[in-house]
Design a protein around this motif. Structure first.
Motif, short mmCIF file in Angstrom:
data_model
loop_
_atom_site.label_atom_id
_atom_site.label_comp_id
_atom_site.label_asym_id
_atom_site.label_seq_id
_atom_site.Cartn_x
_atom_site.Cartn_y
_atom_site.Cartn_z
N HIS A 1 45.44 75.80 87.01
CA HIS A 1 45.79 75.51 85.61
C HIS A 1 45.27 76.57 84.64
O HIS A 1 45.72 76.64 83.49
N LEU A 2 44.35 77.42 85.10
CA LEU A 2 43.80 78.47 84.24
C LEU A 2 44.71 79.69 84.15
O LEU A 2 44.52 80.54 83.30
N ILE A 3 45.69 79.76 85.05
CA ILE A 3 46.53 80.96 85.15
C ILE A 3 47.55 81.01 84.02
O ILE A 3 48.31 80.07 83.83
N SER A 4 47.56 82.11 83.29
CA SER A 4 48.56 82.33 82.24
C SER A 4 49.83 82.94 82.81
O SER A 4 50.93 82.69 82.32
N GLU A 5 49.67 83.77 83.85
CA GLU A 5 50.83 84.42 84.47
C GLU A 5 50.50 84.81 85.90
O GLU A 5 49.46 85.41 86.16
N ARG A 6 51.39 84.44 86.83
CA ARG A 6 51.31 84.97 88.19
C ARG A 6 52.16 86.23 88.18
O ARG A 6 53.38 86.17 88.04
N ILE A 7 51.51 87.37 88.31
CA ILE A 7 52.16 88.65 88.06
C ILE A 7 53.10 89.03 89.19
O ILE A 7 52.71 89.06 90.36
N ASP A 8 54.32 89.34 88.85
CA ASP A 8 55.34 89.73 89.83
C ASP A 8 54.86 90.97 90.58
O ASP A 8 54.44 91.96 89.97
N PRO A 9 54.93 90.97 91.93
CA PRO A 9 54.52 92.14 92.71
C PRO A 9 55.29 93.41 92.35
O PRO A 9 54.83 94.52 92.63
N HIS A 10 56.48 93.28 91.75
CA HIS A 10 57.21 94.47 91.30
C HIS A 10 56.46 95.15 90.16
O HIS A 10 56.61 96.36 89.94
N THR B 1 44.22 84.51 80.35
CA THR B 1 44.00 84.90 78.96
C THR B 1 43.43 83.72 78.19
O THR B 1 43.56 82.56 78.60
N ARG B 2 42.83 84.01 77.07
CA ARG B 2 42.21 82.93 76.28
C ARG B 2 43.25 82.10 75.54
O ARG B 2 43.02 80.94 75.23
N HIS B 3 44.41 82.69 75.26
CA HIS B 3 45.41 81.99 74.45
C HIS B 3 46.75 81.85 75.16
O HIS B 3 47.75 81.57 74.51
N GLY B 4 46.76 82.06 76.48
CA GLY B 4 47.97 81.82 77.25
C GLY B 4 48.99 82.94 77.25
O GLY B 4 50.11 82.76 77.72
N GLU B 5 48.62 84.12 76.74
CA GLU B 5 49.59 85.23 76.71
C GLU B 5 49.86 85.76 78.12
O GLU B 5 49.03 85.65 79.01
N GLN B 6 51.04 86.35 78.30
CA GLN B 6 51.34 87.08 79.51
C GLN B 6 51.02 88.55 79.29
O GLN B 6 50.71 88.96 78.17
N LEU B 7 51.08 89.34 80.36
CA LEU B 7 50.66 90.74 80.28
C LEU B 7 51.42 91.50 79.19
O LEU B 7 50.83 92.27 78.43
N ARG B 8 52.73 91.27 79.10
CA ARG B 8 53.53 91.99 78.11
C ARG B 8 53.21 91.58 76.67
O ARG B 8 53.56 92.28 75.72
N ASP B 9 52.56 90.41 76.51
CA ASP B 9 52.29 89.88 75.17
C ASP B 9 50.91 90.22 74.64
O ASP B 9 50.61 89.95 73.46
#
Length: 303
Positions: free
Chosen positions: A179-188, A108-116
């Protein structure tokens, strides 16, 4: 000196993966000379149309397989998730090295996670698998197609074309871009693609010094997990033209395999998990459970 010709796509990620494998092979056979044979595949040329509309992941592999069959290359390094369930006749996967992180990564451009992400946020991906699961979790988000090499996709995010994009964590790690990753998405939450994070070294199905070398590089736990996932893919008759996901992992002495089939709008999701010791039987068990939940009807709509 024996020269081993290694076919690879020309993209920066593909070349990075190929060079890392050559370095590993060189340690085993310092008496071999390794030479890269760069290839531009149809999948690399067709970047403005979703893969699901132009033939699927085989577009990244078929030209390279022809080079192997014609004797113009001895090996090919692929991302396992790009390798169709059925290889060309006469070829085999000679090596599956240790797997990288199989998870999807949200950038993301501002570091948000998927839920945000804000309501109505625009997420870039051309993967039907990712789109279906994102729709299921966040039906308010807008999915827009995103093709091209990994560096091209990242640039489009940085230019503001999207609020977020989804890529494979493994590719970003191999490029040194974690370092670009905002969230490593849980496989669940979002189940990875079949074979995601693993590499496949393809070669002609013949015995010899090259096959012997490849066996030394194979990571058996990764191989067993990938075989379970690919058995599932083969039995479901899937490719990237249908929203199928699958992930296997070692649990003590067993393998746990989870598979998913969904409609592209994410409204219907079939998901099943099984634990066992034999890869083929595990793939069969999960495929059977998914079919009992109605996966066959979903898949039929994409044929």
């Amino acid at each position: 000196m024996t020269t081993v010709r290694v076919a690879s796509r020309k993209s920066e990620l593909a070349m990075t993966q190929t060079k890392s494998m050559i370095a590993a092979m060189q340690k085993i056979r310092p008496d071999f000379l390794f030479e890269i044979v760069p290839v531009v595949t149809r999948g690399d040329e067709i970047v403005h149309v979703p893969l699901s509309e132009v033939g699927g992941k085989g577009l990244f592999v078929s030209e390279i397989e022809q080079l192997l069959l014609k004797g113009h290359a001895d090996l090919a390094v692929h991302s396992m998730k790009d390798v169709p369930a059925e290889l060309a006749e006469g070829l085999t996967i000679g090596c599956v090295p240790v797997r990288e992180d199989p998870r999807d990564a949200l950038l993301t451009r501002h570091g948000e996670q998927l839920r945000d992400l804000p309501m109505g946020g625009v997420v870039g991906t051309s993967s039907l698998r990712r789109a279906a699961q994102i729709h299921h979790l966040r039906p308010d988000l807008v999915i827009q197609p995103l093709r091209g090499n990994i560096d091209t996709r990242v640039k489009r995010l940085q230019q503001g074309d999207f609020d977020a994009i989804v890529l494979a964590s493994a590719g970003l790690s191999r490029m040194g871009w974690s370092h670009l990753i905002s969230e490593r998405i849980d496989p669940h939450d979002i189940l990875p693609a079949i074979g995601q994070g693993a590499l496949a070294i393809e070669c002609v199905d013949e015995e010899g010094e090259v096959r012997a070398m490849l066996r030394e590089l194979t990571h058996e736990p990764t191989l067993q997990c990938v075989q379970a996932e690919r058995t599932l893919l083969k039995l479901l008759g899937g490719s990237c033209q249908v929203p199928i996901a699958g992930h296997a992992e070692q649990v003590d002495a067993c393998i746990r395999l989870t598979g998913l089939v969904a409609t592209t709008d994410g409204k219907t999701v079939c998901k099943a998990t099984s634990v066992g010791g034999a890869s083929a039987e595990l793939g069969q068990a999960v495929a059977r459970q998914l079919q009992e939940q109605g996966a066959s009807d979903i898949l039929a709509a994409y044929v």
